[in-house]
Design a protein around this motif. Sequence first.
Motif, PDB file in Angstrom:
ATOM      1  N   LEU A 137      36.210  -0.112  79.843  1.00  0.00           N
ATOM      2  CA  LEU A 137      35.194   0.023  78.805  1.00  0.00           C
ATOM      3  C   LEU A 137      35.297   1.367  78.091  1.00  0.00           C
ATOM      4  CD1 LEU A 137      32.264  -1.520  80.820  1.00  0.00           C
ATOM      5  CD2 LEU A 137      33.521  -2.584  78.960  1.00  0.00           C
ATOM      6  N   LEU A 138      35.990   2.313  78.699  1.00  0.00           N
ATOM      7  CA  LEU A 138      36.186   3.625  78.093  1.00  0.00           C
ATOM      8  C   LEU A 138      37.551   3.739  77.427  1.00  0.00           C
ATOM      9  CD1 LEU A 138      34.799   5.572  81.125  1.00  0.00           C
ATOM     10  CD2 LEU A 138      33.638   5.235  78.955  1.00  0.00           C
ATOM     11  N   PHE A 139      38.570   3.392  78.202  1.00  0.00           N
ATOM     12  CA  PHE A 139      39.933   3.355  77.673  1.00  0.00           C
ATOM     13  C   PHE A 139      40.212   1.901  77.334  1.00  0.00           C
ATOM     14  CE2 PHE A 139      39.977   6.934  80.657  1.00  0.00           C
ATOM     15  CZ  PHE A 139      40.410   7.933  79.819  1.00  0.00           C
ATOM     16  N   ASN A 140      39.905   1.526  76.124  1.00  0.00           N
ATOM     17  CA  ASN A 140      39.882   0.123  75.758  1.00  0.00           C
ATOM     18  C   ASN A 140      41.109  -0.245  74.938  1.00  0.00           C
ATOM     19  OD1 ASN A 140      39.103  -2.424  74.846  1.00  0.00           O
ATOM     20  ND2 ASN A 140      36.966  -1.831  74.932  1.00  0.00           N
ATOM     21  N   PRO A 141      41.793  -1.348  75.281  1.00  0.00           N
ATOM     22  CA  PRO A 141      42.912  -1.789  74.452  1.00  0.00           C
ATOM     23  C   PRO A 141      42.489  -2.165  73.027  1.00  0.00           C
ATOM     24  CG  PRO A 141      43.003  -2.860  76.592  1.00  0.00           C
ATOM     25  CD  PRO A 141      41.697  -2.139  76.518  1.00  0.00           C
ATOM     26  N   LEU A 142      41.202  -2.400  72.793  1.00  0.00           N
ATOM     27  CA  LEU A 142      40.734  -2.652  71.422  1.00  0.00           C
ATOM     28  C   LEU A 142      40.962  -1.454  70.508  1.00  0.00           C
ATOM     29  CD1 LEU A 142      37.316  -4.462  72.032  1.00  0.00           C
ATOM     30  CD2 LEU A 142      39.446  -5.463  71.215  1.00  0.00           C
ATOM     31  N   CYS A 143      41.146  -0.283  71.095  1.00  0.00           N
ATOM     32  CA  CYS A 143      41.404   0.911  70.277  1.00  0.00           C
ATOM     33  C   CYS A 143      42.671   0.769  69.454  1.00  0.00           C
ATOM     34  CB  CYS A 143      41.479   2.154  71.165  1.00  0.00           C
ATOM     35  SG  CYS A 143      39.907   2.617  71.894  1.00  0.00           S
ATOM     36  N   TRP A 144      43.611  -0.036  69.941  1.00  0.00           N
ATOM     37  CA  TRP A 144      44.827  -0.260  69.157  1.00  0.00           C
ATOM     38  C   TRP A 144      44.526  -0.961  67.841  1.00  0.00           C
ATOM     39  CZ3 TRP A 144      48.601  -2.059  73.520  1.00  0.00           C
ATOM     40  CH2 TRP A 144      49.184  -0.926  74.102  1.00  0.00           C
ATOM     41  N   LEU A 145      43.487  -1.777  67.815  1.00  0.00           N
ATOM     42  CA  LEU A 145      43.124  -2.454  66.570  1.00  0.00           C
ATOM     43  C   LEU A 145      42.516  -1.491  65.550  1.00  0.00           C
ATOM     44  CD1 LEU A 145      41.576  -5.731  68.029  1.00  0.00           C
ATOM     45  CD2 LEU A 145      43.875  -5.380  67.102  1.00  0.00           C
ATOM     46  N   LEU A 146      42.130  -0.298  65.998  1.00  0.00           N
ATOM     47  CA  LEU A 146      41.607   0.707  65.076  1.00  0.00           C
ATOM     48  C   LEU A 146      42.717   1.500  64.383  1.00  0.00           C
ATOM     49  CD1 LEU A 146      38.702   2.069  67.291  1.00  0.00           C
ATOM     50  CD2 LEU A 146      38.484   0.670  65.232  1.00  0.00           C
ATOM     51  N   LEU A 147      43.930   1.403  64.883  1.00  0.00           N
ATOM     52  CA  LEU A 147      45.029   2.189  64.311  1.00  0.00           C
ATOM     53  C   LEU A 147      45.333   1.848  62.845  1.00  0.00           C
ATOM     54  CD1 LEU A 147      47.419   2.462  67.369  1.00  0.00           C
ATOM     55  CD2 LEU A 147      45.954   4.217  66.388  1.00  0.00           C
ATOM     56  N   PRO A 148      45.321   0.571  62.423  1.00  0.00           N
ATOM     57  CA  PRO A 148      45.532   0.323  60.987  1.00  0.00           C
ATOM     58  C   PRO A 148      44.451   0.960  60.110  1.00  0.00           C
ATOM     59  CG  PRO A 148      45.864  -1.697  62.219  1.00  0.00           C
ATOM     60  CD  PRO A 148      45.319  -0.688  63.181  1.00  0.00           C
ATOM     61  N   GLY A 149      43.219   0.995  60.600  1.00  0.00           N
ATOM     62  CA  GLY A 149      42.154   1.667  59.851  1.00  0.00           C
ATOM     63  C   GLY A 149      42.376   3.166  59.757  1.00  0.00           C
ATOM     64  N   SER A 150      42.919   3.755  60.817  1.00  0.00           N
ATOM     65  CA  SER A 150      43.199   5.192  60.754  1.00  0.00           C
ATOM     66  C   SER A 150      44.346   5.481  59.793  1.00  0.00           C
ATOM     67  CB  SER A 150      43.498   5.748  62.143  1.00  0.00           C
ATOM     68  OG  SER A 150      44.688   5.217  62.650  1.00  0.00           O
ATOM     69  N   VAL A 151      45.295   4.553  59.700  1.00  0.00           N
ATOM     70  CA  VAL A 151      46.369   4.720  58.714  1.00  0.00           C
ATOM     71  C   VAL A 151      45.790   4.654  57.304  1.00  0.00           C
ATOM     72  CG1 VAL A 151      48.473   3.661  57.789  1.00  0.00           C
ATOM     73  CG2 VAL A 151      48.174   3.895  60.259  1.00  0.00           C
ATOM     74  N   SER A 152      44.845   3.753  57.088  1.00  0.00           N
ATOM     75  CA  SER A 152      44.186   3.694  55.772  1.00  0.00           C
ATOM     76  C   SER A 152      43.462   4.991  55.475  1.00  0.00           C
ATOM     77  CB  SER A 152      43.187   2.540  55.739  1.00  0.00           C
ATOM     78  OG  SER A 152      43.836   1.314  55.858  1.00  0.00           O
TER      79      SER A 152
END
Length: 131
Positions: free
Chosen positions: A48-63
């Motif tokens: 719940l802290l180190f979440n694999p969903l964080c990878w889905l945030l990477l395209p937003g960070s590229v934007s």
Amino acid sequence: AWLGARAPRAVAGIAALTWAVAGLAGALMLFIWFGTAHRFGWANHGLLLFNPLCWLLLPGSVSLLRGRVPGTWFRWLLWLVAALPLFALFAYWLSALPQRHLHWIVLLWPVHLALAWTFGRHPRRAPPRRL
């Protein structure tokens, strides 16, 4: 969160690194949980802290690094990732056999909340591009 208003691209770069590491750690925890018979890896609340969903945030960070505004899915996912440590805290207090993650919760929850507050409040207009 304060720096995000002044230098959003710099914070987006730091956030991308944070999300990549959190996603990698979460993927490793998932592998330990489902792919091995490791006794302490089973039902790890650290997911719940180190979440694999964080990878889905990477395209937003590229934007954000490109000076663009990510879509609404980015904000929803960002607040979801920021809310999941609350469930880890609840599980820590509620569990009959508590996992010792309180120090990780105290360390990472403010980071997730600050990133959600910085990038997930409302869509911003992209700053003008300089050549």
